[in-house]
Design a protein around this motif. Structure first.
Motif, mmCIF file in Angstrom:
data_model
loop_
_atom_site.group_PDB
_atom_site.id
_atom_site.type_symbol
_atom_site.label_atom_id
_atom_site.label_comp_id
_atom_site.label_asym_id
_atom_site.label_seq_id
_atom_site.Cartn_x
_atom_site.Cartn_y
_atom_site.Cartn_z
ATOM 1 N N ALA A 5 0.826 -1.201 0.000
ATOM 2 C CA ALA A 5 0.000 0.000 0.000
ATOM 3 C C ALA A 5 0.865 1.258 0.000
ATOM 4 O O ALA A 5 0.541 2.251 -0.669
ATOM 5 C CB ALA A 5 -0.924 -0.021 1.213
ATOM 6 N N GLU A 6 1.968 1.232 0.759
ATOM 7 C CA GLU A 6 2.891 2.370 0.762
ATOM 8 C C GLU A 6 3.413 2.660 -0.642
ATOM 9 O O GLU A 6 3.393 3.808 -1.106
ATOM 10 C CB GLU A 6 4.080 2.074 1.683
ATOM 11 N N GLU A 7 3.903 1.615 -1.301
ATOM 12 C CA GLU A 7 4.488 1.799 -2.628
ATOM 13 C C GLU A 7 3.452 2.277 -3.627
ATOM 14 O O GLU A 7 3.718 3.165 -4.455
ATOM 15 C CB GLU A 7 5.132 0.493 -3.109
ATOM 16 N N ALA A 8 2.254 1.711 -3.552
ATOM 17 C CA ALA A 8 1.209 2.107 -4.489
ATOM 18 C C ALA A 8 0.794 3.550 -4.261
ATOM 19 O O ALA A 8 0.587 4.316 -5.219
ATOM 20 C CB ALA A 8 -0.001 1.182 -4.336
ATOM 21 N N ALA A 9 0.686 3.968 -2.986
ATOM 22 C CA ALA A 9 0.319 5.346 -2.683
ATOM 23 C C ALA A 9 1.406 6.308 -3.150
ATOM 24 O O ALA A 9 1.112 7.379 -3.699
ATOM 25 C CB ALA A 9 0.084 5.501 -1.186
ATOM 26 N N HIS A 10 2.658 5.937 -2.953
ATOM 27 C CA HIS A 10 3.769 6.795 -3.367
ATOM 28 C C HIS A 10 3.790 6.962 -4.879
ATOM 29 O O HIS A 10 3.976 8.069 -5.404
ATOM 30 C CB HIS A 10 5.092 6.204 -2.878
ATOM 31 N N GLU A 11 3.585 5.861 -5.608
ATOM 32 C CA GLU A 11 3.566 5.931 -7.068
ATOM 33 C C GLU A 11 2.410 6.799 -7.564
ATOM 34 O O GLU A 11 2.570 7.602 -8.497
ATOM 35 C CB GLU A 11 3.460 4.525 -7.653
ATOM 36 N N ALA A 12 1.252 6.675 -6.911
ATOM 37 C CA ALA A 12 0.099 7.483 -7.310
ATOM 38 C C ALA A 12 0.353 8.958 -7.034
ATOM 39 O O ALA A 12 -0.042 9.831 -7.827
ATOM 40 C CB ALA A 12 -1.149 7.013 -6.570
ATOM 41 N N LEU A 13 1.008 9.254 -5.939
ATOM 42 C CA LEU A 13 1.300 10.646 -5.610
ATOM 43 C C LEU A 13 2.324 11.229 -6.577
ATOM 44 O O LEU A 13 2.222 12.388 -6.996
ATOM 45 C CB LEU A 13 1.799 10.750 -4.169
ATOM 46 N N LEU A 14 3.320 10.435 -6.944
ATOM 47 C CA LEU A 14 4.296 10.888 -7.928
ATOM 48 C C LEU A 14 3.617 11.213 -9.253
ATOM 49 O O LEU A 14 3.964 12.190 -9.929
ATOM 50 C CB LEU A 14 5.377 9.819 -8.136
ATOM 51 N N ALA A 15 2.629 10.403 -9.615
ATOM 52 C CA ALA A 15 1.927 10.622 -10.873
ATOM 53 C C ALA A 15 1.080 11.892 -10.829
ATOM 54 O O ALA A 15 0.996 12.627 -11.817
ATOM 55 C CB ALA A 15 1.043 9.414 -11.187
ATOM 56 N N ARG A 16 0.458 12.162 -9.692
ATOM 57 C CA ARG A 16 -0.404 13.337 -9.565
ATOM 58 C C ARG A 16 0.397 14.622 -9.298
ATOM 59 O O ARG A 16 -0.021 15.710 -9.661
ATOM 60 C CB ARG A 16 -1.406 13.134 -8.433
#
Length: 268
Positions: A5-16
């Motif tokens: 979940a940490e990695e997925a949230a970080h990747e989503a934040l990088l994208a946004r």
């Protein structure tokens, strides 16, 4: 699952580039996972993990919490990757050096203070506290009654006594929350001004001591109750501070998340 979940949230934040927790949980289904906080307990409740994930990423130095989403009383924040604030990220710091730096700042704000207060405030083991103190120049001082405390060695000069002053401090203010042993400024007022978990409610101060509590009612009025006789001059000063506080809040209504017995009574 937490790490994923940490990695997925970080990747989503990088994208946004920046986002609120609600926006990220819409992007990442894993963030919508619900967990029961205290199974079998009367106070248990089911909650999502989004905030836990974001706070953990912040503690790891990977993301940064920005302004509230809306007014300053909002509990929803906009988050950004740390690189948008610090292009090189946060430089790693050895744990021992970091602990010593934190202790130095704590002593600057809260010394003179016993080592037990420092241990309580940090939550560290006695060994970690001792290692941090060994890296600092501190002096042991007499606190009276046979108790001793520590102060930074460059902070030994007496502080000139200020003029008598009144203050209305908010819930969880770092001043009452900075020490474990609070009797010297709190007196017998703890049961009315702290909740059962040790969270400080809104407090009234006069000349360096807690003398009462205050609250904001639904119509914006700031009300207070003095828990001891402080004299007419002190009461007048507290009344002036309450009026100033009401003007400062204006149309904003701020209800403490951790409500204490006196705050509840004043707003009933």
């Amino acid at each position: 699952m937490f790490a994923r979940a940490e990695e997925a949230a970080h990747e989503a934040l990088l994208a946004r580039g920046m986002a609120t927790g609600a926006q990220l949980s819409a992007d990442v289904p894993l963030l919508r996972t619900q967990v029961e906080m205290a199974p079998g307990k009367s106070y248990s409740r089911v909650t999502g993990i989004t905030t836990w994930i974001l706070v953990t990423l912040g503690c790891e130095g990977r993301i940064v919490r920005g302004r509230p989403n809306g007014s300053w009383t909002s509990s929803q924040y906009v988050w950004s990757p740390v690189e948008t604030w610090l292009p090189g990220g946060i430089e790693p710091l050895p744990a021992g050096e970091a602990r010593a730096g934190l202790v130095r700042r704590w002593l600057r704000a809260f010394g003179l203070a016993p080592v037990t207060d420092l241990k309580w405030w940090t939550g560290w083991s006695a060994g970690d506290v001792g290692k941090a103190l060994a890296l600092l120049d501190v002096t042991e001082v007499d606190l009276g009654g046979g108790a001793t405390g520590l102060v930074l060695s460059d902070d030994l000069e007496p502080t000139p006594a200020p003029e008598p002053w009144a203050a209305l401090l908010p819930a969880l203010d770092p001043t009452p929350m900075g020490w474990q042993e609070r009797g010297w400024f709190l007196g017998p007022h703890g049961p009315l001004l702290f909740d059962r978990n040790g969270n400080a409610g809104p407090s009234v101060w006069w000349d360096g001591r807690v003398v009462g509590g205050w609250a904001q009612r639904r119509d914006g009025e700031i009300v207070f109750r003095l828990l001891e006789d402080v004299g007419a001059d002190a009461e007048a000063a507290v009344e002036r501070e309450a009026a100033r506080m009401a003007a400062w809040y204006g149309d904003v209504r701020a209800i403490p998340r951790f409500r204490t017995p006196l705050e509840r009574e004043l707003t009933a």
